[in-house]
Write an enzyme that holds these catalytic residues in place. Structure first.
Site, PDB file in Angstrom:
ATOM      1  N   GLY A 139       0.832  -1.191   0.000  1.00 32.01           N
ATOM      2  CA  GLY A 139       0.000   0.000   0.000  1.00 32.01           C
ATOM      3  C   GLY A 139       0.865   1.237   0.000  1.00 32.01           C
ATOM      4  O   GLY A 139       2.084   1.163   0.184  1.00 32.01           O
ATOM      5  N   GLY A 140       0.255   2.380  -0.213  1.00 25.55           N
ATOM      6  CA  GLY A 140       0.982   3.626  -0.214  1.00 25.55           C
ATOM      7  C   GLY A 140       1.238   4.121   1.200  1.00 25.55           C
ATOM      8  O   GLY A 140       0.856   3.482   2.185  1.00 25.55           O
ATOM      9  N   SER A 179      -1.658   4.412   4.014  1.00 31.50           N
ATOM     10  CA  SER A 179      -2.795   3.774   3.331  1.00 31.50           C
ATOM     11  C   SER A 179      -3.589   2.891   4.285  1.00 31.50           C
ATOM     12  O   SER A 179      -4.617   2.335   3.898  1.00 31.50           O
ATOM     13  CB  SER A 179      -2.286   2.925   2.165  1.00 31.50           C
ATOM     14  OG  SER A 179      -1.467   1.878   2.664  1.00 31.50           O
ATOM     15  N   LYS A 203      -2.083   0.182   5.657  1.00 34.64           N
ATOM     16  CA  LYS A 203      -1.598  -1.189   5.472  1.00 34.64           C
ATOM     17  C   LYS A 203      -1.135  -1.830   6.781  1.00 34.64           C
ATOM     18  O   LYS A 203      -1.352  -3.025   6.999  1.00 34.64           O
ATOM     19  CB  LYS A 203      -0.505  -1.251   4.395  1.00 34.64           C
ATOM     20  CG  LYS A 203       0.692  -0.377   4.671  1.00 34.64           C
ATOM     21  CD  LYS A 203       1.565  -0.245   3.428  1.00 34.64           C
ATOM     22  CE  LYS A 203       2.815   0.586   3.726  1.00 34.64           C
ATOM     23  NZ  LYS A 203       2.559   1.921   4.330  1.00 34.64           N
ATOM     24  N   THR A 255      11.320  -3.098  11.553  1.00 33.20           N
ATOM     25  CA  THR A 255      12.583  -2.905  10.835  1.00 33.20           C
ATOM     26  C   THR A 255      13.079  -1.466  10.942  1.00 33.20           C
ATOM     27  O   THR A 255      14.198  -1.171  10.572  1.00 33.20           O
ATOM     28  CB  THR A 255      12.421  -3.258   9.340  1.00 33.20           C
ATOM     29  OG1 THR A 255      11.393  -2.419   8.807  1.00 33.20           O
ATOM     30  CG2 THR A 255      12.037  -4.713   9.163  1.00 33.20           C
ATOM     31  N   HIS A 314       2.808   3.841  15.728  1.00 35.14           N
ATOM     32  CA  HIS A 314       2.458   2.450  15.444  1.00 35.14           C
ATOM     33  C   HIS A 314       2.360   1.645  16.744  1.00 35.14           C
ATOM     34  O   HIS A 314       1.447   0.864  16.927  1.00 35.14           O
ATOM     35  CB  HIS A 314       3.510   1.809  14.532  1.00 35.14           C
ATOM     36  CG  HIS A 314       3.311   2.111  13.088  1.00 35.14           C
ATOM     37  ND1 HIS A 314       2.787   1.213  12.209  1.00 35.14           N
ATOM     38  CD2 HIS A 314       3.539   3.235  12.373  1.00 35.14           C
ATOM     39  CE1 HIS A 314       2.713   1.761  11.002  1.00 35.14           C
ATOM     40  NE2 HIS A 314       3.178   2.987  11.077  1.00 35.14           N
ATOM     41  N   ALA A 354       1.696   2.605  19.763  1.00 35.30           N
ATOM     42  CA  ALA A 354       0.537   2.959  20.594  1.00 35.30           C
ATOM     43  C   ALA A 354      -0.706   2.182  20.164  1.00 35.30           C
ATOM     44  O   ALA A 354      -1.581   1.889  20.973  1.00 35.30           O
ATOM     45  CB  ALA A 354       0.269   4.458  20.509  1.00 35.30           C
TER      46      ALA A 354
END
Lengths: 179, 179, 179
Positions: free
Chosen positions: C9-10, C13, C15, C35, C50, C52
């Protein structure tokens, strides 16, 4: 009837033309909410290009910032409001001299969407599928555009993606006779 | 038989490899129309990469500008013409020393497409789904690529979008055994 | 069970959120393989954003380079490994001081994928649908990302594309109750 539609697509993907066909097919009186400001020559040309294609019977309203207020003011059961496009509006509220403008206008838009009568068509550019741009403002714009699309998509029963003028449905269905 | 197919996809999306599988599956004699000019090192490498993958039986024709004339010259009922890719051709006709080149070649391409016998496969890059580029030429290129894809898609019974090597049909169907 | 899923996904987005819903739905113990390296302020903020959202029960493992080894070490039939994201890992192995790092780690990833037990979810950015970037490194990145997505997609029974938070299946099916 509760029917906002989000129409996503790339630059020159035919997303505005698709939205216009949806507006014609709605059988309602169409109001065209232009968020673009005809500042420089290139933008004026783009707006003229869009305007030339639209039905002469449509009423055009230009509003660069206060999108939610405009939607609430004009929405009626027998009308179709076509917003073209969210991308320009987002750029403008993000760059406004008032730093609170973006959060206020974004919240107002998401709050009003589920309560608008009639047909509402929201056109926006998908901008997140290229490499992450270098500038901080461009990166912020890509992030906020993506987040806005997600938030609006949750509120819309129909989300269409357009490429080469051809729609496909991310949510709901492509209306027959439109593609 | 009238069968041009437009194959859209991003950089390294596998769109050329998909077109090659479609060409093999056509059972026709394949002519590979390369629009790339092996000027600098990077382009020469890309062309070699593509060439290495192609069947040794294919005939390669290199034509950077006069695409319509080449299509008309080579198209025959028992042939498959694979154009790889429209993006490079568009860049080259837009940048040609003759400012009339773009409009003339674009019109010639759209005019000839509906009348070509045999199988025609047109590969092109979707470039409009990132942020609008800064340079005026890049913006012009994105605009003209999007408009060209819309115009060609209207003339093609089949339009495929490729991501991660996987096709999905924007128009028509993905042929079985190809994906 | 052999089940890696590629989720493309962008930017913004949705994803990662989709991958998290897939992880929850797996009913397995989830290990989050981050990563990203929390170097500068912007990246630290993204990682916190992310983190949280993720379940407190998840174990987070940070590994910027040796992705294959980490997958092999942690994969078990009763676990779900969520890799977020391949894009950052690719950037890091391409830019590593050891020029052999990229080829070695890429090969190791493709080699291990078909043999991992349990559920594996690979999140990555589609970056090839904008204009070709100017810088040589950016162009190399776009090329390698596209090629990597093709190679991984061949090994995955399920490939999902996400736009505006909405998935559609390029391969396999969108699991029910996830969209």
């Amino acid at each position: 009837m509760y029917s906002p539609t989000l129409i996503l697509g790339g630059a020159r993907s035919g997303k505005s033309a698709l939205a216009e066909r949806l507006a014609e097919a709605s059988g309602k009186t169409t109001f065209y909410l232009a968020t673009g400001v005809a500042g420089d020559g290139e933008m004026a040309e783009r707006i003229a290009h869009h305007r030339a294609r639209r039905s002469a019977e449509w009423t055009t309203i230009e509003e660069p910032l206060r999108l939610a207020d405009t939607l609430v003011e004009y929405a009626r059961e027998d009308r179709c409001l076509l917003v073209d496009c969210l991308t320009l509006w987002l750029t403008q509220v993000l760059c406004d001299a008032d730093p609170a403008c973006f959060a206020r206008e974004r919240t107002a838009l998401l709050d009003c969407l589920p309560h608008l009568p009639g047909e509402v068509l929201l056109v926006s550019n998908e901008v997140g599928l290229g490499v992450v741009p270098m500038g901080e403002l461009s990166r912020r714009f890509v992030d906020e555009a993506g987040r806005l699309h997600q938030a609006i998509a949750r509120l819309c029963p129909r989300v269409l993606f357009v490429s080469a003028g051809l729609p496909f449905a991310l949510k709901g269905l492509v209306p027959e006779g439109i593609a």
